[in-house]
Write a protein that holds these residues in place. Sequence first.
Motif, PDB file in Angstrom:
ATOM      1  N   UNK A 136      13.166  -9.398  -4.829  1.00  0.00           N
ATOM      2  CA  UNK A 136      13.782  -9.215  -3.517  1.00  0.00           C
ATOM      3  C   UNK A 136      12.710  -9.293  -2.446  1.00  0.00           C
ATOM      4  N   UNK A 137      13.166  -9.511  -1.202  1.00  0.00           N
ATOM      5  CA  UNK A 137      12.276  -9.542  -0.039  1.00  0.00           C
ATOM      6  C   UNK A 137      12.920  -8.720   1.069  1.00  0.00           C
ATOM      7  N   UNK A 138      12.147  -7.814   1.646  1.00  0.00           N
ATOM      8  CA  UNK A 138      12.625  -7.024   2.781  1.00  0.00           C
ATOM      9  C   UNK A 138      11.712  -7.272   3.972  1.00  0.00           C
ATOM     10  N   UNK A 154       5.263 -11.327  11.132  1.00  0.00           N
ATOM     11  CA  UNK A 154       6.278 -10.725  10.271  1.00  0.00           C
ATOM     12  C   UNK A 154       5.590  -9.794   9.284  1.00  0.00           C
ATOM     13  N   UNK A 155       6.155  -8.617   9.082  1.00  0.00           N
ATOM     14  CA  UNK A 155       5.682  -7.705   8.045  1.00  0.00           C
ATOM     15  C   UNK A 155       6.793  -7.556   7.023  1.00  0.00           C
ATOM     16  N   UNK A 176       3.145  -5.813  -0.245  1.00  0.00           N
ATOM     17  CA  UNK A 176       3.417  -5.657   1.182  1.00  0.00           C
ATOM     18  C   UNK A 176       2.482  -6.599   1.918  1.00  0.00           C
ATOM     19  N   UNK A 177       3.046  -7.398   2.820  1.00  0.00           N
ATOM     20  CA  UNK A 177       2.239  -8.436   3.454  1.00  0.00           C
ATOM     21  C   UNK A 177       2.538  -8.541   4.942  1.00  0.00           C
ATOM     22  N   UNK A 178       1.474  -8.783   5.694  1.00  0.00           N
ATOM     23  CA  UNK A 178       1.594  -9.105   7.112  1.00  0.00           C
ATOM     24  C   UNK A 178       1.376 -10.602   7.239  1.00  0.00           C
ATOM     25  N   UNK A 196     -10.920 -19.491   4.005  1.00  0.00           N
ATOM     26  CA  UNK A 196     -11.369 -18.148   3.690  1.00  0.00           C
ATOM     27  C   UNK A 196     -10.242 -17.159   4.000  1.00  0.00           C
ATOM     28  N   UNK A 197      -9.923 -16.300   3.027  1.00  0.00           N
ATOM     29  CA  UNK A 197      -8.892 -15.278   3.201  1.00  0.00           C
ATOM     30  C   UNK A 197      -9.594 -13.942   3.477  1.00  0.00           C
ATOM     31  N   UNK A 198      -9.608 -13.456   4.721  1.00  0.00           N
ATOM     32  CA  UNK A 198     -10.373 -12.245   5.031  1.00  0.00           C
ATOM     33  C   UNK A 198      -9.745 -10.956   4.548  1.00  0.00           C
ATOM     34  N   UNK A 199      -8.441 -10.956   4.267  1.00  0.00           N
ATOM     35  CA  UNK A 199      -7.784  -9.712   3.849  1.00  0.00           C
ATOM     36  C   UNK A 199      -6.630 -10.033   2.918  1.00  0.00           C
ATOM     37  N   UNK A 200      -6.950 -10.636   1.763  1.00  0.00           N
ATOM     38  CA  UNK A 200      -5.912 -11.127   0.855  1.00  0.00           C
ATOM     39  C   UNK A 200      -5.063 -10.020   0.257  1.00  0.00           C
ATOM     40  N   UNK A 201      -5.521  -8.775   0.339  1.00  0.00           N
ATOM     41  CA  UNK A 201      -4.738  -7.667  -0.204  1.00  0.00           C
ATOM     42  C   UNK A 201      -3.538  -7.301   0.647  1.00  0.00           C
TER      43      UNK A 201
END
Length: 272
Positions: free
Chosen positions: A60-62, A77-78, A94-96, A194-199
Amino acid sequence: MSTTTLASHNVPLSLPDGLSQEQLLVFKPFNNWIATLTNSLRLQADAAHPFHADPYALRSVTIQSYDRFGGGRVGFVKLAANVSNSAGESLPAIAFLRGPSVAMLVMLIPDDAPPGSDERYVVLTVQPRIAAGSLGFVELPAGMVDDEGSFKGVAAKEIEEELGVTIHEDELTCLSELAAPEEDAGGEGLAKAMFPSAGGCDEHITIFSHERRIPRDQLQEWSGRLTGLRSHGEKITLKVVPMKDAWKAGARDAKCLAALALWQGLQQEKKL
């Protein structure tokens, strides 16, 4: 909050008030995120994949919140996704989402420096970054890539806006592409960036470089110059530092450290 089905993936999609599925699907970073994730999940079918025995799936996606830019288009979008396996084990999800950016390593060489000299200067910007709680954050020139812009075009535009220098796209070298490892045809398809904050964030930054010779007296003229588009809320001061000291001056900026490491590594491998 309303719940519907994300038609392209047949999973529940929860949306906050004021945001429709149609508007979300126009937001390119969301489409890129779910396409890359779907491709990565598909790789679990390979018996050599560490998750093959009990693969994870998107359940699912919220969409928790969103912001709009000028013109009403979705800008940030968060979200929270449920990515789990049959044992009920979940992955942090959880992603921004804000999409791609570019950064530019601009190096100045005094015109009286002898050929082969390693005397170089790097142009940094000093500007307010409220998210970091700073009114004077030191960093490489950078900018977001919108849905229509090419990465090289955006980089050239940002250099002109932030540094006041006109550079043609062909004069830019993409360090990220030169340094990217060769990927198998069945790879995840991650951007060469470069992904500075992949978490917690999808942002990936493609790093370009440019060098030019200028009269030595212009080095002082550049340092301290006020630039930036005031209509965009930009209040930028330029900072010119010797390249050997750039890692210290820009030590808080992931873009700066990454660009310097890429440039040095590519120099050592004679790819520049």
